[in-house]
Design a protein around this motif. Structure first.
Motif, mmCIF file in Angstrom:
data_model
loop_
_atom_site.group_PDB
_atom_site.id
_atom_site.type_symbol
_atom_site.label_atom_id
_atom_site.label_comp_id
_atom_site.label_asym_id
_atom_site.label_seq_id
_atom_site.Cartn_x
_atom_site.Cartn_y
_atom_site.Cartn_z
ATOM 1 N N TYR A 16 -50.373 5.010 2.156
ATOM 2 C CA TYR A 16 -51.484 4.172 2.890
ATOM 3 C C TYR A 16 -51.170 2.752 3.208
ATOM 4 O O TYR A 16 -51.433 2.518 4.327
ATOM 5 C CB TYR A 16 -52.848 4.304 2.229
ATOM 6 N N ALA A 17 -50.782 1.964 2.358
ATOM 7 C CA ALA A 17 -50.318 0.728 2.441
ATOM 8 C C ALA A 17 -48.990 0.473 3.572
ATOM 9 O O ALA A 17 -49.335 -0.313 4.392
ATOM 10 C CB ALA A 17 -49.947 0.151 1.487
ATOM 11 N N ILE A 21 -49.576 -1.375 7.177
ATOM 12 C CA ILE A 21 -48.657 -2.639 7.670
ATOM 13 C C ILE A 21 -48.150 -2.493 8.909
ATOM 14 O O ILE A 21 -48.076 -3.731 9.610
ATOM 15 C CB ILE A 21 -47.718 -2.916 6.530
ATOM 16 N N GLY A 22 -47.627 -1.278 9.056
ATOM 17 C CA GLY A 22 -46.891 -1.041 10.441
ATOM 18 C C GLY A 22 -47.961 -1.431 11.627
ATOM 19 O O GLY A 22 -48.062 -1.657 12.647
ATOM 20 N N PHE A 23 -49.381 -0.546 11.378
ATOM 21 C CA PHE A 23 -50.257 -0.871 12.167
ATOM 22 C C PHE A 23 -50.922 -2.227 12.427
ATOM 23 O O PHE A 23 -51.033 -2.761 13.395
ATOM 24 C CB PHE A 23 -51.648 0.255 11.731
ATOM 25 N N THR A 24 -50.961 -2.740 11.069
ATOM 26 C CA THR A 24 -51.545 -4.197 11.397
ATOM 27 C C THR A 24 -50.511 -5.217 12.000
ATOM 28 O O THR A 24 -50.989 -6.307 12.499
ATOM 29 C CB THR A 24 -52.081 -4.448 10.069
ATOM 30 N N LEU A 25 -49.161 -4.978 11.679
ATOM 31 C CA LEU A 25 -48.124 -5.761 12.543
ATOM 32 C C LEU A 25 -48.288 -5.458 13.832
ATOM 33 O O LEU A 25 -48.001 -6.514 14.758
ATOM 34 C CB LEU A 25 -46.668 -5.205 11.716
ATOM 35 N N LEU A 243 -51.544 -4.366 2.535
ATOM 36 C CA LEU A 243 -50.936 -3.910 1.157
ATOM 37 C C LEU A 243 -51.937 -3.437 0.053
ATOM 38 O O LEU A 243 -51.815 -2.231 -0.414
ATOM 39 C CB LEU A 243 -49.748 -4.832 0.790
ATOM 40 N N LEU A 244 -52.649 -4.583 -0.248
ATOM 41 C CA LEU A 244 -53.748 -4.216 -1.182
ATOM 42 C C LEU A 244 -54.835 -3.350 -0.757
ATOM 43 O O LEU A 244 -55.091 -2.647 -1.777
ATOM 44 C CB LEU A 244 -54.000 -5.784 -1.483
ATOM 45 N N ALA A 245 -55.348 -3.366 0.401
ATOM 46 C CA ALA A 245 -56.306 -2.581 0.809
ATOM 47 C C ALA A 245 -55.776 -0.926 0.707
ATOM 48 O O ALA A 245 -56.556 -0.118 0.356
ATOM 49 C CB ALA A 245 -56.835 -2.665 2.185
#
Length: 293
Positions: A16-17, A21-25, A243-245
């Protein structure tokens, strides 16, 4: 057992992380929620599946192949769908609607071309047994998933935070016009971000396909809710928060399924999203960094 469920939750949370991270980037640099991201997730999984079945590649080679194909597809789709809107300085809603329409079109096309039945990796992919650490049993596939997710996440963070390319990406995310005046090729950086995000989404699709051994065209649609929840909980545009979420969501789903009911685990992502918006709308890291890479 709690220890076993924690291991399962960490493995799921790592995927999931990686997805998030690709989505949020992509969101942090481009400033638009690109709904075609779920398509890259499914495309990477199908590309890896084809590599193992048609080419006989081992999974460690099929994983980068799936990521590469998804990354290239992301560059092509971004160029076709969003370049004209950027030049016209169209509002964010226009980009959102364009990617929504493209997503529906692409999902329908994949379903028509590939069918909607669930596909599975060859049995040889999972040969390797498992290791026992006390009462905890860890499969070779789980170790591969966790190791690949950690390596890819660390590589992305190192690229964004510790390289000249990463510095250029962050400059474009912060102020595209100022970055252009400093000699940075903004269009090229956006393509780099598209490729990186698509490749990471494709790799996440391969890992989730491995984890559940189930691949079908709409698997990315299922993951998009998780992606939204993770970037909201972690903080918009914050890679560390994603990453944490992602880890929190993975652990919460596994523990809910183990100790409450498996029918409730799909509610966890929505519950976390709503609770965050109610009580901490800026996310875990507390920064409204909509343009942070």
């Amino acid at each position: 057992m709690l220890e076993q469920q924690l291991v399962n939750g960490v493995v799921l949370g790592a995927t999931y992380a990686l997805f998030a991270i690709g989505f949020t980037l992509m969101f942090g640099v481009m400033g638009v929620i690109n709904l075609t991201y779920g398509v890259y997730f499914a495309l990477g999984a199908f590309a890896a599946l084809w590599s193992t079945q048609a080419l006989g590649l081992p999974i460690w080679a099929a994983l980068p192949a799936g990521a590469l194909i998804a990354g290239l597809a992301a560059v092509v789709l971004d160029t076709l769908l969003l370049t004209r809107l950027r030049k016209a300085k169209a509002p964010e809603l226009a980009s959102l609607m364009v990617t929504l329409g493209a997503t529906l079109f692409l999902y329908a096309g994949m379903a028509a071309a590939l069918g909607t039945e669930i596909r599975r990796f060859p049995a040889a992919v999972f040969s390797g047994g498992a290791y026992s650490l006390g009462d905890v049993r860890v499969g070779t596939t789980q170790l591969l998933i966790l190791g690949a997710a950690i390596v890819l996440m660390l590589a992305l963070l190192a690229l964004v935070r510790g390289s000249r390319v990463g510095l250029a990406i962050r400059a474009v995310a912060e102020n595209p016009d100022a970055a252009s005046l400093m000699g940075i090729n903004g269009a090229l950086m956006l393509r780099v971000v598209s490729f990186l995000s698509g490749a990471i989404g494709g790799a996440a699709g391969v890992l989730v396909g491995l984890n559940f051994n189930a691949i079908q065209p709409f698997m990315g649609e299922h993951m998009m809710l998780r992606g939204f929840a993770v970037i909201i909980v972690g903080g918009l545009g914050d890679l560390r928060g994603a990453l944490l979420a992602g880890l929190i969501l993975g652990l919460a789903e596994v523990l809910t399924a183990a100790y409450l009911s498996s029918t409730l685990k799909d509610m966890i992502a929505f519950a976390l999203l709503v609770a965050t918006l109610w009580f901490r709308p800026l996310g875990l890291f507390g920064r409204a960094a909509a343009k942070r890479a």
